[in-house]
Design a protein around this motif. Structure first.
Motif, PDB file in Angstrom:
ATOM      1  N   SER A 140      41.902  42.570  34.727  1.00  0.00           N
ATOM      2  CA  SER A 140      42.723  43.650  35.285  1.00  0.00           C
ATOM      3  C   SER A 140      44.155  43.494  34.808  1.00  0.00           C
ATOM      4  CB  SER A 140      42.686  43.637  36.819  1.00  0.00           C
ATOM      5  OG  SER A 140      43.414  42.519  37.314  1.00  0.00           O
ATOM      6  N   THR A 141      44.866  44.620  34.815  1.00  0.00           N
ATOM      7  CA  THR A 141      46.308  44.603  34.546  1.00  0.00           C
ATOM      8  C   THR A 141      47.013  45.096  35.809  1.00  0.00           C
ATOM      9  OG1 THR A 141      46.274  46.888  33.771  1.00  0.00           O
ATOM     10  CG2 THR A 141      45.935  45.174  32.111  1.00  0.00           C
ATOM     11  N   LYS A 142      48.325  44.953  35.821  1.00  0.00           N
ATOM     12  CA  LYS A 142      49.116  45.405  36.973  1.00  0.00           C
ATOM     13  C   LYS A 142      48.837  46.891  37.263  1.00  0.00           C
ATOM     14  CE  LYS A 142      53.537  43.758  38.103  1.00  0.00           C
ATOM     15  NZ  LYS A 142      54.925  43.539  37.668  1.00  0.00           N
ATOM     16  N   SER A 143      48.796  47.714  36.213  1.00  0.00           N
ATOM     17  CA  SER A 143      48.538  49.161  36.393  1.00  0.00           C
ATOM     18  C   SER A 143      47.168  49.425  37.002  1.00  0.00           C
ATOM     19  CB  SER A 143      48.619  49.908  35.062  1.00  0.00           C
ATOM     20  OG  SER A 143      49.757  49.527  34.348  1.00  0.00           O
ATOM     21  N   GLY A 152      44.785  53.112  39.792  1.00  0.00           N
ATOM     22  CA  GLY A 152      44.374  52.207  38.718  1.00  0.00           C
ATOM     23  C   GLY A 152      43.054  52.552  38.064  1.00  0.00           C
ATOM     24  N   ILE A 153      42.193  53.282  38.785  1.00  0.00           N
ATOM     25  CA  ILE A 153      40.873  53.616  38.238  1.00  0.00           C
ATOM     26  C   ILE A 153      40.989  54.434  36.955  1.00  0.00           C
ATOM     27  CG2 ILE A 153      40.520  55.709  39.661  1.00  0.00           C
ATOM     28  CD1 ILE A 153      37.738  53.132  38.935  1.00  0.00           C
ATOM     29  N   GLU A 192      38.049  51.922  46.139  1.00  0.00           N
ATOM     30  CA  GLU A 192      39.495  51.833  46.391  1.00  0.00           C
ATOM     31  C   GLU A 192      40.324  52.573  45.351  1.00  0.00           C
ATOM     32  OE1 GLU A 192      40.495  47.693  46.903  1.00  0.00           O
ATOM     33  OE2 GLU A 192      38.855  47.436  48.356  1.00  0.00           O
ATOM     34  N   GLY A 193      39.688  52.958  44.248  1.00  0.00           N
ATOM     35  CA  GLY A 193      40.407  53.673  43.191  1.00  0.00           C
ATOM     36  C   GLY A 193      41.344  52.776  42.401  1.00  0.00           C
ATOM     37  N   LYS A 194      41.125  51.471  42.484  1.00  0.00           N
ATOM     38  CA  LYS A 194      41.932  50.502  41.727  1.00  0.00           C
ATOM     39  C   LYS A 194      41.213  49.156  41.744  1.00  0.00           C
ATOM     40  CE  LYS A 194      44.703  49.400  45.831  1.00  0.00           C
ATOM     41  NZ  LYS A 194      46.025  49.400  46.445  1.00  0.00           N
ATOM     42  N   GLY A 195      41.618  48.253  40.850  1.00  0.00           N
ATOM     43  CA  GLY A 195      40.978  46.934  40.835  1.00  0.00           C
ATOM     44  C   GLY A 195      40.788  46.389  39.442  1.00  0.00           C
TER      45      GLY A 195
END
Length: 356
Positions: A253-256, A262-263, A324-327
């Protein structure tokens, strides 16, 4: 033998300030770990304070006999779980006397990618799942398998317990504790689908340290299997047929990707990885074509795919990440014998720096 044990366990700090530093490097095959030890006047915690050293590269297939000197540059320090006390393990990379990285030094290029300002800003995190197989020393046949024969089919062995399902747990647990002692960010272990096969996970680690930590964890495992009289194999498909291969799934993963929204960043990154599928496969370990067949929880080596919770895809996105739409996502293609410096830096380069 008890006297030998007493001597091995001597505490040097009772009588001297001096410490022992075990310098570790990667040999000419790209998978063979080499090491030798030297005495230093006192404790050291900063690799830049350690002296450079050299070795005979003609004996590791890394230099010709008439110009055999290869120079070791200390890069990372870990506590030594074998000698204990203030003694250390030192991960090094290798250079010519003129200061050029030798061809098998994959760390040099990885460090360049990880120090690029765009990559630094994204703080790439890695979690690497290192699978391996334990083999009987004289027969080179998996631990717990009848000599010349086969155990019952796969099913009861994954995370299994019991003398007929789990083989080599003492080695695995020794390795787990030794890594924690050394300062490796080992995050777990489990028995694998094929009997005699195990996995440990390292991470989350940031940037170049992911490679350093996997190599040190491999070194510690080699040393423990040496003591146990068992052979360690990183072959991606040690037993042909209806048996699982061994991989080194790389979670990334990256910060973004970790931030809200993030997804979408993850989907763009996966798209870029798909466009460079062939280049990545070429760098993801030798003999991987025997493992990536589209069976035994793998995707076919020639096709690129991704999916949520799909272990038969090249890239798997977890249910949590989708929800969660990110990760993060998992690249399931790297083989167990991959070079973590190459794989981690290539993923960062493709997803952050490369403009298709």
């Amino acid at each position: 033998m008890s006297l030998l044990n007493d001597l091995i366990n001597l505490n040097l700090s009772d009588t001297t300030e001096k410490i022992i530093a075990e310098y570790i490097w990667i040999g000419g095959s790209g998978m063979d770990l080499r090491s030798k030890a030297r005495t230093l006047p006192g404790p050291v915690t900063d690799p830049s304070k350690l002296p450079k050293w050299n070795y005979d590269g003609s004996s590791t297939n890394q230099a010709p006999g008439d110009d055999s000197e290869v120079i070791l540059y200390p890069q990372a320090i870990f506590k030594d779980p074998f000698r204990k006390g203030n003694n250390i393990l030192v991960m090094c990379d290798a250079y010519t006397p003129a200061g050029e990285p030798i061809p098998t030094n994959k760390r040099f290029n990885a460090a360049k990618i990880f120090s690029h300002p765009d990559v630094v800003a994204e703080e790439p995190w890695y979690g690497i799942e290192q699978e391996y197989t334990l083999l009987q020393k004289d027969t080179k046949w998996p631990l717990g398998w009848p000599v010349g024969g086969f155990p019952g089919p796969q099913g009861p062995y994954y995370c299994g317990v019991g003398a007929d399902k789990s083989f080599g747990r003492d080695i695995v647990d020794s390795h787990y504790k030794a890594c924690l002692y050394a300062g490796v960010n080992i995050s777990g272990i489990n028995g694998e689908v094929m009997p005699g096969q195990w996995e440990f996970q390292v991470g989350p680690s940031v940037g170049i340290s992911a490679g350093d930590q996997i190599w040190i964890a491999r070194y510690i495992l080699e040393r423990i299997t040496e003591i146990a009289g068992v052979v360690l194999s990183f072959d991606p498909k040690p037993i042909p047929g209806d048996w699982n291969g061994a991989g080194a799934h790389t979670n990334y993963s990256t910060k973004s990707m970790r931030n809200d929204g993030g997804i979408d960043v993850i989907k763009k990154a996966i798209e870029k990885l798909g466009l460079r599928h062939k280049e990545h496969i070429a760098a993801y370990g030798e003999g991987n074509e025997r493992r990536l067949t589209g069976r035994h929880e793998t995707a076919d080596i020639n096709s690129f795919s991704w999916g949520v919770a799909n272990r038969g895809a090249s890239i798997r996105v977890g249910r949590d990440t989708e929800k969660e739409g990110k990760g993060y996502f998992e690249d399931r293609r790297p083989a167990s014998n991959m070079d973590p410096y190459v794989v981690t830096s290539m993923i960062a380069e493709t997803t952050i720096l490369w403009k298709p």
